[in-house]
Write a protein that holds these residues in place. Structure first.
Motif, PDB file in Angstrom:
ATOM      1  N   GLU A  34      34.597  83.287  65.606  1.00  0.00           N
ATOM      2  CA  GLU A  34      35.834  83.731  64.958  1.00  0.00           C
ATOM      3  C   GLU A  34      35.954  83.177  63.531  1.00  0.00           C
ATOM      4  O   GLU A  34      36.414  83.872  62.622  1.00  0.00           O
ATOM      5  CB  GLU A  34      37.050  83.312  65.782  1.00  0.00           C
ATOM      6  N   TYR A  35      35.528  81.926  63.348  1.00  0.00           N
ATOM      7  CA  TYR A  35      35.611  81.298  62.019  1.00  0.00           C
ATOM      8  C   TYR A  35      34.775  82.069  61.002  1.00  0.00           C
ATOM      9  O   TYR A  35      35.148  82.208  59.833  1.00  0.00           O
ATOM     10  CB  TYR A  35      35.135  79.846  62.094  1.00  0.00           C
ATOM     11  N   LEU A  36      33.614  82.589  61.443  1.00  0.00           N
ATOM     12  CA  LEU A  36      32.730  83.344  60.552  1.00  0.00           C
ATOM     13  C   LEU A  36      33.387  84.659  60.133  1.00  0.00           C
ATOM     14  O   LEU A  36      33.375  85.027  58.951  1.00  0.00           O
ATOM     15  CB  LEU A  36      31.399  83.621  61.244  1.00  0.00           C
ATOM     16  N   VAL A  37      33.960  85.360  61.113  1.00  0.00           N
ATOM     17  CA  VAL A  37      34.644  86.618  60.820  1.00  0.00           C
ATOM     18  C   VAL A  37      35.807  86.373  59.870  1.00  0.00           C
ATOM     19  O   VAL A  37      36.019  87.115  58.901  1.00  0.00           O
ATOM     20  CB  VAL A  37      35.117  87.288  62.123  1.00  0.00           C
ATOM     21  N   GLU A  38      36.569  85.322  60.141  1.00  0.00           N
ATOM     22  CA  GLU A  38      37.711  84.981  59.287  1.00  0.00           C
ATOM     23  C   GLU A  38      37.259  84.742  57.845  1.00  0.00           C
ATOM     24  O   GLU A  38      37.848  85.272  56.888  1.00  0.00           O
ATOM     25  CB  GLU A  38      38.400  83.730  59.839  1.00  0.00           C
ATOM     26  N   ALA A  39      36.189  83.968  57.676  1.00  0.00           N
ATOM     27  CA  ALA A  39      35.720  83.627  56.330  1.00  0.00           C
ATOM     28  C   ALA A  39      35.141  84.835  55.606  1.00  0.00           C
ATOM     29  O   ALA A  39      35.404  85.038  54.412  1.00  0.00           O
ATOM     30  CB  ALA A  39      34.678  82.515  56.415  1.00  0.00           C
ATOM     31  N   ARG A  40      34.360  85.659  56.313  1.00  0.00           N
ATOM     32  CA  ARG A  40      33.692  86.787  55.664  1.00  0.00           C
ATOM     33  C   ARG A  40      34.654  87.929  55.341  1.00  0.00           C
ATOM     34  O   ARG A  40      34.452  88.656  54.361  1.00  0.00           O
ATOM     35  CB  ARG A  40      32.582  87.310  56.567  1.00  0.00           C
ATOM     36  N   LEU A  41      35.696  88.105  56.158  1.00  0.00           N
ATOM     37  CA  LEU A  41      36.615  89.223  55.938  1.00  0.00           C
ATOM     38  C   LEU A  41      37.824  88.853  55.078  1.00  0.00           C
ATOM     39  O   LEU A  41      38.570  89.741  54.656  1.00  0.00           O
ATOM     40  CB  LEU A  41      37.093  89.788  57.280  1.00  0.00           C
ATOM     41  N   ALA A  42      38.011  87.560  54.819  1.00  0.00           N
ATOM     42  CA  ALA A  42      39.162  87.137  54.004  1.00  0.00           C
ATOM     43  C   ALA A  42      39.179  87.816  52.630  1.00  0.00           C
ATOM     44  O   ALA A  42      40.240  88.274  52.189  1.00  0.00           O
ATOM     45  CB  ALA A  42      39.181  85.620  53.876  1.00  0.00           C
ATOM     46  N   PRO A  43      38.043  87.934  51.920  1.00  0.00           N
ATOM     47  CA  PRO A  43      38.086  88.626  50.624  1.00  0.00           C
ATOM     48  C   PRO A  43      38.489  90.098  50.747  1.00  0.00           C
ATOM     49  O   PRO A  43      39.204  90.619  49.889  1.00  0.00           O
ATOM     50  CB  PRO A  43      36.649  88.493  50.104  1.00  0.00           C
TER      51      PRO A  43
END
Length: 285
Positions: A34-43
């Motif tokens: 989930e942390y990866l998805v959060e970081a990659r999709l934040a922009p």
């Protein structure tokens, strides 16, 4: 005052993203990412003006916008790379595999290489530099560089890198010989560009209109797929690999237990794979 921390992506939204990237690119996102998805999709969420990644994904589910969905897939492909990554692999190519390949190919034969999952281009340009140093002067070669992400592929095609990117593994002698200063960055010289073709390609989908390759570099990408997808990719690689051609995987990857039609052969720090029917007395890995 410290800004409040954005809430982590919700379970339902994570499930939607996981299903999307598995369906479109066969990439497996296990729970815990989930942390990866959060970081990659934040922009993407910020660009869309939504309050959070969860809000962005919920809006995406409602609109069904294909371009936005593909932007999510591209954002979640891993593009970690550097010059001459895993030096033992390139040394094995230089001292063992390329000389062996040249000894069994007519000088009139154009050697064909495929750099799959080429990312922002450091691997394919590293390969081009190696070939410029190692092949016989009369030997012609062609390199195909592919990636699922159009964005990173365009960066590779442009061939412009910052000083920080240049510092990641590029020997000074190669910088002087193959690159041109451009402002605060560097551009790949014409000598390296001329034999490289860039093309978008999804490894999880059928390979269309590919030639026969002498060497396929598919490094550090199979680890993101499940076993059936790995098996399917390796089967299709064999179909475009010369009967005595070579497949090079990442140092943590192997065909063992996935596709027994490949045989592993060790060349110093390099383990390469070839169709098993072409076994030889070479030391097996």
């Amino acid at each position: 005052m410290t800004a409040p921390r954005t809430a982590a992506i919700g379970a339902s939204e994570f499930g939607f993203v996981s299903d999307l990237v598995r369906r479109e690119a066969a990439i497996v996102l296990e729970p815990g990412k989930e942390y990866l998805v959060e970081a990659r999709l934040a922009p993407l969420a910020r660009a869309a003006g939504t309050g959070s990644v969860s809000d962005y994904v919920r809006a995406l589910r409602q609109t069904g916008d294909h371009r936005q969905r593909w932007a999510v897939v591209e954002a979640l492909t891993t593009n970690e790379t550097s010059w001459f990554r895993d030096p033992g692999v390139f040394e094995g190519l230089r001292t063992e595999l390329l000389p062996r390949l040249q000894s069994v190919r007519s000088v009139h034969h154009t050697l064909r290489f495929w750099s799959a999952a080429a990312s922002t281009g450091q691997e394919v340009y590293s390969l081009a530099m190696l070939l410029a140093d190692s092949l016989e002067p009369a030997r012609r070669h062609q390199i195909l560089a592919t990636d699922i992400s159009n964005e990173v592929l365009e960066r590779a095609r442009t061939g412009r890198y910052s000083q920080l990117e240049m510092n990641r593994g590029l020997p000074a002698r190669h910088l002087v010989r193959f690159f041109e200063r451009s402002g605060t960055g560097w551009n790949v010289g014409a000598q390296l560009r001329r034999d490289i073709t860039f093309r978008a390609l999804n490894l999880a989908a059928p390979f269309v209109a590919l030639p026969t390759f002498d060497v396929v570099l598919m490094r550090n990408v199979l680890i993101y797929f499940d076993i059936p997808t790995k098996r399917s990719i390796l089967r299709r690689v064999r179909q475009v690999l010369a009967p005595d051609g070579w497949l090079v995987l990442g140092t943590a990857e192997s065909t063992r237990g996935i596709d027994d039609e490949f045989e592993a052969v060790r060349f110093g720090g390099l383990t390469a794979y070839r169709p098993a029917t072409n076994a030889s007395p070479l030391r097996r890995a």
